[in-house]
Design a protein around this motif. Structure first.
Motif, PDB file in Angstrom:
ATOM      1  N   HIS A   1       7.322  -5.536  -6.026  1.00 18.47           N
ATOM      2  CA  HIS A   1       8.684  -5.468  -5.492  1.00 18.47           C
ATOM      3  C   HIS A   1       8.670  -5.023  -4.019  1.00 18.47           C
ATOM      4  O   HIS A   1       9.395  -5.589  -3.179  1.00 18.47           O
ATOM      5  CB  HIS A   1       9.517  -4.493  -6.322  1.00 18.47           C
ATOM      6  CG  HIS A   1      10.985  -4.535  -6.030  1.00 18.47           C
ATOM      7  ND1 HIS A   1      11.549  -3.798  -5.002  1.00 18.47           N
ATOM      8  CD2 HIS A   1      11.997  -5.229  -6.593  1.00 18.47           C
ATOM      9  CE1 HIS A   1      12.843  -4.034  -4.972  1.00 18.47           C
ATOM     10  NE2 HIS A   1      13.150  -4.902  -5.923  1.00 18.47           N
ATOM     11  N   ALA A   2       7.840  -4.029  -3.703  1.00 24.25           N
ATOM     12  CA  ALA A   2       7.776  -3.527  -2.323  1.00 24.25           C
ATOM     13  C   ALA A   2       7.230  -4.588  -1.374  1.00 24.25           C
ATOM     14  O   ALA A   2       7.750  -4.770  -0.264  1.00 24.25           O
ATOM     15  CB  ALA A   2       6.901  -2.275  -2.278  1.00 24.25           C
ATOM     16  N   ALA A   3       6.182  -5.285  -1.789  1.00 28.03           N
ATOM     17  CA  ALA A   3       5.582  -6.307  -0.927  1.00 28.03           C
ATOM     18  C   ALA A   3       6.541  -7.468  -0.702  1.00 28.03           C
ATOM     19  O   ALA A   3       6.712  -7.952   0.425  1.00 28.03           O
ATOM     20  CB  ALA A   3       4.282  -6.810  -1.547  1.00 28.03           C
ATOM     21  N   ILE A   4       7.183  -7.918  -1.771  1.00 31.42           N
ATOM     22  CA  ILE A   4       8.112  -9.049  -1.663  1.00 31.42           C
ATOM     23  C   ILE A   4       9.332  -8.665  -0.829  1.00 31.42           C
ATOM     24  O   ILE A   4       9.811  -9.442   0.002  1.00 31.42           O
ATOM     25  CB  ILE A   4       8.520  -9.534  -3.067  1.00 31.42           C
ATOM     26  CG1 ILE A   4       7.299 -10.161  -3.759  1.00 31.42           C
ATOM     27  CG2 ILE A   4       9.666 -10.539  -2.987  1.00 31.42           C
ATOM     28  CD1 ILE A   4       7.448 -10.319  -5.255  1.00 31.42           C
TER      29      ILE A   4
ATOM     30  N   HIS B   1       0.803  -1.213   0.000  1.00 31.79           N
ATOM     31  CA  HIS B   1       0.000   0.000   0.000  1.00 31.79           C
ATOM     32  C   HIS B   1       0.845   1.277   0.000  1.00 31.79           C
ATOM     33  O   HIS B   1       0.356   2.344  -0.375  1.00 31.79           O
ATOM     34  CB  HIS B   1      -0.949  -0.013   1.194  1.00 31.79           C
ATOM     35  CG  HIS B   1      -2.016  -1.063   1.076  1.00 31.79           C
ATOM     36  ND1 HIS B   1      -2.933  -1.323   2.069  1.00 31.79           N
ATOM     37  CD2 HIS B   1      -2.316  -1.927   0.071  1.00 31.79           C
ATOM     38  CE1 HIS B   1      -3.741  -2.294   1.685  1.00 31.79           C
ATOM     39  NE2 HIS B   1      -3.390  -2.683   0.483  1.00 31.79           N
ATOM     40  N   ALA B   2       2.112   1.159   0.413  1.00 30.22           N
ATOM     41  CA  ALA B   2       2.979   2.340   0.423  1.00 30.22           C
ATOM     42  C   ALA B   2       3.653   2.574  -0.928  1.00 30.22           C
ATOM     43  O   ALA B   2       4.163   3.663  -1.189  1.00 30.22           O
ATOM     44  CB  ALA B   2       4.055   2.190   1.505  1.00 30.22           C
ATOM     45  N   ALA B   3       3.634   1.557  -1.788  1.00 29.09           N
ATOM     46  CA  ALA B   3       4.333   1.649  -3.073  1.00 29.09           C
ATOM     47  C   ALA B   3       3.527   2.457  -4.087  1.00 29.09           C
ATOM     48  O   ALA B   3       2.306   2.601  -3.965  1.00 29.09           O
ATOM     49  CB  ALA B   3       4.577   0.243  -3.615  1.00 29.09           C
ATOM     50  N   PRO B   4       4.197   2.997  -5.113  1.00 30.14           N
ATOM     51  CA  PRO B   4       3.494   3.723  -6.194  1.00 30.14           C
ATOM     52  C   PRO B   4       2.486   2.808  -6.885  1.00 30.14           C
ATOM     53  O   PRO B   4       2.591   1.583  -6.815  1.00 30.14           O
ATOM     54  CB  PRO B   4       4.633   4.112  -7.146  1.00 30.14           C
ATOM     55  CG  PRO B   4       5.866   4.092  -6.304  1.00 30.14           C
ATOM     56  CD  PRO B   4       5.658   3.000  -5.290  1.00 30.14           C
ATOM     57  N   ASP B   5       1.543   3.404  -7.575  1.00 31.68           N
ATOM     58  CA  ASP B   5       0.479   2.648  -8.236  1.00 31.68           C
ATOM     59  C   ASP B   5       0.985   2.057  -9.548  1.00 31.68           C
ATOM     60  O   ASP B   5       0.571   2.439 -10.648  1.00 31.68           O
ATOM     61  CB  ASP B   5      -0.729   3.560  -8.484  1.00 31.68           C
ATOM     62  CG  ASP B   5      -1.979   2.762  -8.834  1.00 31.68           C
ATOM     63  OD1 ASP B   5      -2.003   1.551  -8.547  1.00 31.68           O
ATOM     64  OD2 ASP B   5      -2.918   3.357  -9.402  1.00 31.68           O
ATOM     65  N   ASP B   6       1.881   1.107  -9.402  1.00 33.12           N
ATOM     66  CA  ASP B   6       2.522   0.474 -10.552  1.00 33.12           C
ATOM     67  C   ASP B   6       2.711  -0.992 -10.212  1.00 33.12           C
ATOM     68  O   ASP B   6       3.116  -1.334  -9.089  1.00 33.12           O
ATOM     69  CB  ASP B   6       3.881   1.144 -10.814  1.00 33.12           C
ATOM     70  CG  ASP B   6       4.733   0.387 -11.807  1.00 33.12           C
ATOM     71  OD1 ASP B   6       4.505   0.544 -13.022  1.00 33.12           O
ATOM     72  OD2 ASP B   6       5.618  -0.380 -11.366  1.00 33.12           O
ATOM     73  N   THR B   7       2.413  -1.869 -11.168  1.00 37.64           N
ATOM     74  CA  THR B   7       2.441  -3.303 -10.894  1.00 37.64           C
ATOM     75  C   THR B   7       3.764  -3.767 -10.318  1.00 37.64           C
ATOM     76  O   THR B   7       3.818  -4.415  -9.272  1.00 37.64           O
ATOM     77  CB  THR B   7       2.156  -4.099 -12.187  1.00 37.64           C
ATOM     78  OG1 THR B   7       0.925  -3.649 -12.755  1.00 37.64           O
ATOM     79  CG2 THR B   7       2.055  -5.584 -11.884  1.00 37.64           C
ATOM     80  N   ARG B   8       4.846  -3.432 -10.993  1.00 40.43           N
ATOM     81  CA  ARG B   8       6.153  -3.913 -10.541  1.00 40.43           C
ATOM     82  C   ARG B   8       6.566  -3.277  -9.216  1.00 40.43           C
ATOM     83  O   ARG B   8       7.110  -3.954  -8.335  1.00 40.43           O
ATOM     84  CB  ARG B   8       7.225  -3.648 -11.601  1.00 40.43           C
ATOM     85  CG  ARG B   8       8.568  -4.240 -11.179  1.00 40.43           C
ATOM     86  CD  ARG B   8       9.640  -4.190 -12.246  1.00 40.43           C
ATOM     87  NE  ARG B   8      10.834  -4.839 -11.730  1.00 40.43           N
ATOM     88  CZ  ARG B   8      11.057  -6.137 -11.743  1.00 40.43           C
ATOM     89  NH1 ARG B   8      10.152  -6.939 -12.270  1.00 40.43           N
ATOM     90  NH2 ARG B   8      12.161  -6.652 -11.230  1.00 40.43           N
ATOM     91  N   ALA B   9       6.289  -1.986  -9.067  1.00 39.42           N
ATOM     92  CA  ALA B   9       6.665  -1.304  -7.830  1.00 39.42           C
ATOM     93  C   ALA B   9       5.954  -1.932  -6.638  1.00 39.42           C
ATOM     94  O   ALA B   9       6.557  -2.140  -5.577  1.00 39.42           O
ATOM     95  CB  ALA B   9       6.341   0.175  -7.934  1.00 39.42           C
ATOM     96  N   LYS B  10       4.673  -2.231  -6.797  1.00 39.79           N
ATOM     97  CA  LYS B  10       3.909  -2.815  -5.696  1.00 39.79           C
ATOM     98  C   LYS B  10       4.390  -4.227  -5.368  1.00 39.79           C
ATOM     99  O   LYS B  10       4.569  -4.593  -4.206  1.00 39.79           O
ATOM    100  CB  LYS B  10       2.416  -2.811  -6.023  1.00 39.79           C
ATOM    101  CG  LYS B  10       1.784  -1.430  -5.891  1.00 39.79           C
ATOM    102  CD  LYS B  10       0.280  -1.498  -6.011  1.00 39.79           C
ATOM    103  CE  LYS B  10      -0.353  -0.143  -5.706  1.00 39.79           C
ATOM    104  NZ  LYS B  10      -0.146   0.286  -4.304  1.00 39.79           N
TER     105      LYS B  10
END
Length: 212
Positions: free
Chosen positions: A97-100, A86-95
């Motif tokens: 990558h941040a969660a993992i 939820h803190a990552a930018p609204d982008d598939t890879r960014a989200k």
């Protein structure tokens, strides 16, 4: 009223919660640094700084301690995943990558937690079943977040969503176990990047297929 008295501003329920947390913390330290065979009532109580009667107030055996510790780590892992997502930018890879990154960080920033996860997941049949249920819960979380992110309508078929979520989470657990045991010669950053690639590839492909 006696059992509910407040001492120093701390209620009886709060004290019980603190004692339980202390015992779980001691279990983490013993399992994470010494191993399963060192997890005894005496060692737990010494580590927690508590009388043995408080152990029996909270647990009816070693499996109960292991389950509580496993659940505590799983809850921390889920919270880290969601916070990173939820803190990552609204982008598939960014989200992804941040969660993992956040999830793997929970298990590697404190190596005791990784050792516990590996040990507990195979300790007894009951705990193996608990591990299976936990993996399913994380797969459901991944599926729900994917449905929300890609805007997939509830009426659309969900069999493939469930399949891919279980495939991703189950595969990640197996891969992470191998990596933690030194069977995969990769840095943590390489592991995160490779895992992100797979999550994005399968997620984007599924979303495109459901939108046709």
């Amino acid at each position: 009223m006696t059992g509910q008295r407040t001492y120093g501003g701390v209620s009886a329920d709060e004290r019980r919660t603190q004692r339980r947390a202390a015992l779980i913390g001691a279990a983490l330290d013993i399992l994470g640094t010494q191993g399963l065979d060192k997890l005894t009532v005496s060692a737990l109580c010494t580590g927690a700084g508590l009388n043995e009667r408080y152990y029996y107030e909270n647990f009816d055996g070693r499996d109960a301690v292991l389950s509580a510790l496993f659940d505590t780590i799983a809850e921390e892992l889920a919270a880290a995943l969601i916070a990173g997502l939820h803190a990552a930018p609204d982008d598939t890879r960014a989200k992804a990558h941040a969660a993992i990154t956040a999830g793997i960080g929970v298990l590697t920033d404190d190596p005791r937690k990784a050792r516990v996860a590996l040990a507990v997941s195979t300790a007894t049949p009951e705990l193996r079943t608990r591990t299976t249920h936990t993996i399913k819960a994380f797969a459901n979380l991944v599926a729900a977040e994917g449905i929300d992110f890609y805007g997939i309508a509830e009426a659309e078929p969900d069999a493939l969503i469930g399949f891919r979520a279980n495939y991703l989470v189950g595969g990640l657990v197996h891969t992470l176990s191998a990596w933690l045991q030194g069977d995969l010669p990769m840095t943590r950053e390489d592991l995160v990047d490779a895992t992100t690639d797979i999550f994005v590839l399968l997620g984007e492909d599924l979303a495109r297929g459901l939108r046709r």
